[in-house]
Write a protein that holds these residues in place. Structure first.
Motif, PDB file in Angstrom:
ATOM      1  N   UNK A   1      -9.755   8.869   2.099  1.00  0.00           N
ATOM      2  CA  UNK A   1     -10.205   8.971   3.492  1.00  0.00           C
ATOM      3  C   UNK A   1     -10.223   7.563   4.100  1.00  0.00           C
ATOM      4  N   UNK A   2      -9.465   7.392   5.170  1.00  0.00           N
ATOM      5  CA  UNK A   2      -9.258   6.078   5.778  1.00  0.00           C
ATOM      6  C   UNK A   2      -9.910   6.040   7.156  1.00  0.00           C
ATOM      7  N   UNK A   3     -10.728   5.033   7.441  1.00  0.00           N
ATOM      8  CA  UNK A   3     -11.334   4.927   8.773  1.00  0.00           C
ATOM      9  C   UNK A   3     -10.272   4.855   9.874  1.00  0.00           C
TER      10      UNK A   3
ATOM     11  N   UNK B   1     -13.237   2.464  -3.561  1.00  0.00           N
ATOM     12  CA  UNK B   1     -14.453   2.198  -2.783  1.00  0.00           C
ATOM     13  C   UNK B   1     -14.877   0.739  -2.855  1.00  0.00           C
ATOM     14  N   UNK B   2     -14.615   0.072  -3.991  1.00  0.00           N
ATOM     15  CA  UNK B   2     -15.110  -1.295  -4.144  1.00  0.00           C
ATOM     16  C   UNK B   2     -14.019  -2.368  -4.115  1.00  0.00           C
ATOM     17  N   UNK B   3     -12.857  -2.082  -4.691  1.00  0.00           N
ATOM     18  CA  UNK B   3     -11.896  -3.149  -4.955  1.00  0.00           C
ATOM     19  C   UNK B   3     -10.760  -3.270  -3.941  1.00  0.00           C
ATOM     20  N   UNK B   4     -10.553  -2.274  -3.100  1.00  0.00           N
ATOM     21  CA  UNK B   4      -9.478  -2.374  -2.116  1.00  0.00           C
ATOM     22  C   UNK B   4      -9.840  -3.400  -1.034  1.00  0.00           C
ATOM     23  N   UNK B   5      -8.840  -4.121  -0.516  1.00  0.00           N
ATOM     24  CA  UNK B   5      -9.127  -5.101   0.541  1.00  0.00           C
ATOM     25  C   UNK B   5      -9.309  -4.453   1.908  1.00  0.00           C
ATOM     26  N   UNK B   6      -9.762  -3.206   1.925  1.00  0.00           N
ATOM     27  CA  UNK B   6     -10.081  -2.485   3.157  1.00  0.00           C
ATOM     28  C   UNK B   6     -11.460  -1.887   2.950  1.00  0.00           C
ATOM     29  N   UNK B   7     -12.352  -2.130   3.866  1.00  0.00           N
ATOM     30  CA  UNK B   7     -13.702  -1.583   3.731  1.00  0.00           C
ATOM     31  C   UNK B   7     -13.774  -0.206   4.367  1.00  0.00           C
TER      32      UNK B   7
END
Length: 468
Positions: free
Chosen positions: A413-415, A392-398
């Motif tokens: 869960x991926x947007x 939730x915080x550290x991945x380079x994908x929001x």
């Protein structure tokens, strides 16, 4: 020039952050014939016979000239490619503007090599000739962007290896199109596998229970760009297309190397093939006609006929060790996907703390889905906190989130904006290759790893044929 805008534009930052070529070290700027200027890359499309050739041109690129020189024998293969590109040019939404300059004749290869009206050869077609096309092109001082596989025969592996050396000597870049590196679940699996608090260390596994598994199911009858794909008859001749292990298996072996040993140069000596097998998929005359448009089997397929059915040796499985890690790769081809389904990918990585698994079955609505499954001996409270922070915080994908699927299992869960689809990955690979052209070199690990990859696939096929 109009530029096609895909939904995947939203993942530009992701592509940059996950740059497949980066080694993490600052590299000295190399002299290059390319500067990134508009139109300086001029494509030469050589003997296109696979729809992947057209997918490279599904979008426009500022760096690539709209004038594309095509060299091919006259026939249905090149006509299918031209119709595909024409469809992109004439579509209502974000049409392309390619200008196809076509030469067809028996001396098409000699004509291209003599005139060289471009500087980058795009190869996607009959794989029987592909290794020779690669060797001739780099020998003539042309860069090559090749669809997989670069080689399908164990006997031709040495020719491909020599082509890489020739490319280096002539200062040109030889690169294959590895689209699966750009699939978002694959990227996230790789990213999570680098985190000691989540994955721990990659385990070695055993030949019976490998630590890494890559499986792929494909279908002869499928839709591409919204239309049923019409495959050439030679696609069903393994001497021209290649068996599953050396064709689709290229992607799977590449993912093993890319995931497990990122940015590391691998060598054939790191590979030990343990066991391999292959088997056929049967096609009736009606099924063959539906996918090729041909009412009869051509004579060169007669040797594969058994009781009026075509036996295509399209499937294969092998177990091997890569730097001591036990790996299983499996490729299957069915005639047609179940309703609502399509090609599927299964990927498994076993770490000390958890397994990272990509599934794409009916339960996932045939959409690639990444699961994190903690081992029984892991402290669940600590692991959960670390996982939530990482995803939730550290991945380079929001916008990522976690959904509990079991006592010790979660779905990432991926947007939707990051789910761009297989066809868009061809443009992403092409953009990356254009960057390499400007740098004047590939990352230091890419060439040795391509050589190791094709050593693995061809040796796997050799092993499968030995046990017949």
């Amino acid at each position: 020039m109009k530029r096609n805008v895909f939904k995947w534009i939203g993942v530009a930052a992701l592509v940059a952050l996950y740059a497949c070529g980066g080694s993490g070290q600052k590299e000295k700027k190399q002299e290059s014939a390319f500067t990134g200027a508009a139109g300086e890359v001029k494509l030469l499309v050589l003997d296109p016979g696979h729809f992947h050739a057209g997918l490279v041109q599904k979008t426009m690129y500022k760096q690539i000239s709209p004038d594309v020189h095509v060299f091919a024998p006259a026939g249905s293969d090149v006509q299918a490619y031209l119709a595909q590109v024409e469809g992109y040019n004439n579509r209502k939404e974000n049409p392309t503007s390619w200008n196809e300059i076509v030469f067809t004749g028996s001396d098409f290869l000699q004509k291209m090599l003599a005139e060289k009206p471009g500087n980058v050869v795009v190869l996607a077609g009959n794989n029987q000739a592909k290794t020779e096309y690669i060797s001739q092109s780099v020998g003539a001082g042309l860069n090559v962007l090749a669809d997989k596989p670069m080689v399908i025969s164990p006997q031709k592996f040495s020719e491909l290896k020599a082509a890489f050396k020739k490319a280096e000597e002539n200062g040109v870049l030889l690169y294959d199109i590895m689209t699966e590196r750009y699939e978002v679940t694959t990227r996230l699996q790789k990213e999570l596998s680098r985190l000691p608090d989540i994955f721990g260390e990659l385990q070695k596994g055993t030949p019976d229970e490998p630590a890494v598994v890559e499986e792929s199911v494909h279908h002869f009858y499928k839709l591409v760009s919204g239309k049923p794909v019409q495959r050439p008859a030679w696609f069903f001749d393994v001497e021209q297309q290649g068996e599953g292990l050396v064709d689709v298996g290229t992607h799977l072996v590449d993912l093993v190397q890319w995931n497990c040993f990122p940015n590391q140069a691998l060598q054939p000596e790191d590979v030990q093939i343990l066991k391999a097998s292959h088997w056929s998929t049967q096609l009736t005359a009606d099924e063959f006609e539906k996918v090729t448009g041909m009412p009869d089997f051509p004579s060169y397929l007669e040797k594969y006929m058994v009781e009026n059915q075509l036996e295509v040796m399209a499937n294969g499985e092998m177990t091997y060790q890569l730097k001591g890690v036990n790996v299983r790769v499996k490729v299957e081809w069915n005639y047609e996907a179940p309703e609502g389904g399509g090609d599927t990918h299964y990927s498994f990585m076993r770490g000390k703390l958890c397994d990272l698994v990509i599934r794409q079955g009916e339960e996932e609505n045939y959409q690639p889905t990444l699961y994190v499954e903690a081992h029984a001996d892991v402290d669940l409270g600590t692991f959960t906190g670390n996982l939530e922070k990482a995803v939730i915080q550290d991945m380079p994908i929001t916008g990522l989130s976690l959904e509990k699927t079991g006592d010790r299992a979660w779905k990432v869960v991926i947007p939707d904006q990051y789910r761009v689809g297989h066809e868009a990955h061809f443009a992403q690979v092409t953009q990356k290759y254009l960057q390499y052209l400007v740098k004047g070199k590939l990352p230091s690990w890419e060439v040795p790893n391509m050589i190791t990859k094709y050593y693995t696939t061809t040796e796997g096929l050799k092993k499968a044929r030995e046990v017949e």
